[in-house]
Design a protein around this motif. Structure first.
Motif, PDB file in Angstrom:
ATOM      1  N   THR A  49       0.130   4.566  -5.525  1.00 21.16           N
ATOM      2  CA  THR A  49      -0.569   3.565  -6.337  1.00 21.16           C
ATOM      3  C   THR A  49       0.416   2.538  -6.873  1.00 21.16           C
ATOM      4  O   THR A  49       0.169   1.323  -6.808  1.00 21.16           O
ATOM      5  N   ARG A  50       1.540   3.003  -7.385  1.00 24.36           N
ATOM      6  CA  ARG A  50       2.564   2.088  -7.905  1.00 24.36           C
ATOM      7  C   ARG A  50       3.094   1.195  -6.796  1.00 24.36           C
ATOM      8  O   ARG A  50       3.298  -0.003  -6.980  1.00 24.36           O
ATOM      9  N   TYR A  51       3.307   1.788  -5.634  1.00 24.77           N
ATOM     10  CA  TYR A  51       3.794   1.058  -4.471  1.00 24.77           C
ATOM     11  C   TYR A  51       2.825  -0.068  -4.099  1.00 24.77           C
ATOM     12  O   TYR A  51       3.229  -1.202  -3.847  1.00 24.77           O
ATOM     13  N   LYS A  52       1.541   0.230  -4.110  1.00 22.80           N
ATOM     14  CA  LYS A  52       0.518  -0.765  -3.775  1.00 22.80           C
ATOM     15  C   LYS A  52       0.452  -1.876  -4.819  1.00 22.80           C
ATOM     16  O   LYS A  52       0.235  -3.038  -4.480  1.00 22.80           O
ATOM     17  N   VAL A  53       0.649  -1.536  -6.094  1.00 25.86           N
ATOM     18  CA  VAL A  53       0.641  -2.552  -7.157  1.00 25.86           C
ATOM     19  C   VAL A  53       1.786  -3.539  -6.947  1.00 25.86           C
ATOM     20  O   VAL A  53       1.590  -4.759  -7.020  1.00 25.86           O
ATOM     21  N   PHE A  54       2.985  -3.041  -6.666  1.00 26.96           N
ATOM     22  CA  PHE A  54       4.119  -3.932  -6.436  1.00 26.96           C
ATOM     23  C   PHE A  54       3.927  -4.747  -5.160  1.00 26.96           C
ATOM     24  O   PHE A  54       4.311  -5.915  -5.108  1.00 26.96           O
ATOM     25  N   ASP A  55       3.325  -4.154  -4.152  1.00 26.89           N
ATOM     26  CA  ASP A  55       3.062  -4.889  -2.922  1.00 26.89           C
ATOM     27  C   ASP A  55       2.080  -6.031  -3.179  1.00 26.89           C
ATOM     28  O   ASP A  55       2.263  -7.144  -2.689  1.00 26.89           O
ATOM     29  N   ARG A  56       1.058  -5.768  -3.959  1.00 30.80           N
ATOM     30  CA  ARG A  56       0.086  -6.805  -4.307  1.00 30.80           C
ATOM     31  C   ARG A  56       0.761  -7.926  -5.093  1.00 30.80           C
ATOM     32  O   ARG A  56       0.526  -9.109  -4.850  1.00 30.80           O
ATOM     33  N   TRP A  57       1.638  -7.537  -6.031  1.00 33.85           N
ATOM     34  CA  TRP A  57       2.366  -8.554  -6.788  1.00 33.85           C
ATOM     35  C   TRP A  57       3.149  -9.454  -5.828  1.00 33.85           C
ATOM     36  O   TRP A  57       3.103 -10.675  -5.938  1.00 33.85           O
ATOM     37  N   TYR A  58       3.863  -8.856  -4.894  1.00 32.51           N
ATOM     38  CA  TYR A  58       4.686  -9.635  -3.967  1.00 32.51           C
ATOM     39  C   TYR A  58       3.817 -10.554  -3.113  1.00 32.51           C
ATOM     40  O   TYR A  58       4.131 -11.734  -2.942  1.00 32.51           O
ATOM     41  N   LYS A  59       2.739 -10.029  -2.572  1.00 29.09           N
ATOM     42  CA  LYS A  59       1.878 -10.833  -1.698  1.00 29.09           C
ATOM     43  C   LYS A  59       1.261 -12.023  -2.423  1.00 29.09           C
ATOM     44  O   LYS A  59       0.973 -13.043  -1.809  1.00 29.09           O
ATOM     45  N   ASN A  60       1.055 -11.893  -3.727  1.00 34.28           N
ATOM     46  CA  ASN A  60       0.470 -12.976  -4.516  1.00 34.28           C
ATOM     47  C   ASN A  60       1.519 -13.847  -5.207  1.00 34.28           C
ATOM     48  O   ASN A  60       1.168 -14.788  -5.915  1.00 34.28           O
ATOM     49  N   SER A  61       2.772 -13.544  -5.006  1.00 31.09           N
ATOM     50  CA  SER A  61       3.858 -14.224  -5.695  1.00 31.09           C
ATOM     51  C   SER A  61       4.320 -15.455  -4.928  1.00 31.09           C
ATOM     52  O   SER A  61       4.397 -15.444  -3.696  1.00 31.09           O
ATOM     53  N   LYS A  62       4.654 -16.487  -5.674  1.00 30.82           N
ATOM     54  CA  LYS A  62       5.241 -17.682  -5.054  1.00 30.82           C
ATOM     55  C   LYS A  62       6.661 -17.394  -4.564  1.00 30.82           C
ATOM     56  O   LYS A  62       7.198 -18.120  -3.743  1.00 30.82           O
ATOM     57  N   TYR A  63       7.261 -16.307  -5.039  1.00 26.83           N
ATOM     58  CA  TYR A  63       8.642 -15.989  -4.697  1.00 26.83           C
ATOM     59  C   TYR A  63       8.802 -15.415  -3.299  1.00 26.83           C
ATOM     60  O   TYR A  63       9.912 -15.341  -2.792  1.00 26.83           O
ATOM     61  N   ARG A  64       7.708 -15.038  -2.670  1.00 29.32           N
ATOM     62  CA  ARG A  64       7.848 -14.492  -1.312  1.00 29.32           C
ATOM     63  C   ARG A  64       8.373 -15.551  -0.334  1.00 29.32           C
ATOM     64  O   ARG A  64       8.809 -15.222   0.757  1.00 29.32           O
TER      65      ARG A  64
END
Length: 117
Positions: A49-64
């Motif tokens: 669950t934590r892994y998926k939360v961080f993945d979602r953050w990255y996918k929605n981040s302008k920093y990617r």
């Protein structure tokens, strides 16, 4: 860096938490040579669950656009019958001149963890 709740109570969603984490990561990568490996704790069986939360953050981040994220779920063989999965990700700036070597090292982690003791 450890991100942990102050209590075990179920908390309502707080957008400030993700904004704070995003700011910390943004500041960290102002230095292009920095790299970051994070491991999702399995407390209360919530690593995935934590892994998926961080993945979602990255996918929605302008920093990617400037920060590369490589994921790896490491399988550690505790013994012949017991296996543990560790969810990790590796972040580095696209302009990091050492990125090839850093990726090699990151890929060696699973091998090192599974070497006979």
């Amino acid at each position: 860096m450890i991100i942990e709740k102050a209590s075990n109570n179920l908390e309502p969603y707080d957008a400030k938490v993700s904004k704070t984490i995003e700011y910390i990561i943004e500041q960290f990568f102002h230095k292009i040579e920095n790299s970051l490996i994070y491991v999702c704790s399995d407390d209360h069986n919530k690593a995935l669950t934590r892994y998926k939360v961080f993945d979602r953050w990255y996918k929605n981040s302008k920093y990617r656009e400037v920060i590369v994220k490589i994921d790896n779920t490491i399988t550690i063989h505790i013994n012949k019958l017991e296996v543990q999965k560790i969810h990790t990700s590796f972040l580095f700036h696209k302009q990091n001149s050492n990125y090839k070597r850093l990726i090699e090292i990151y890929e060696q982690i699973e091998k090192a963890l599974n070497e006979e003791k």
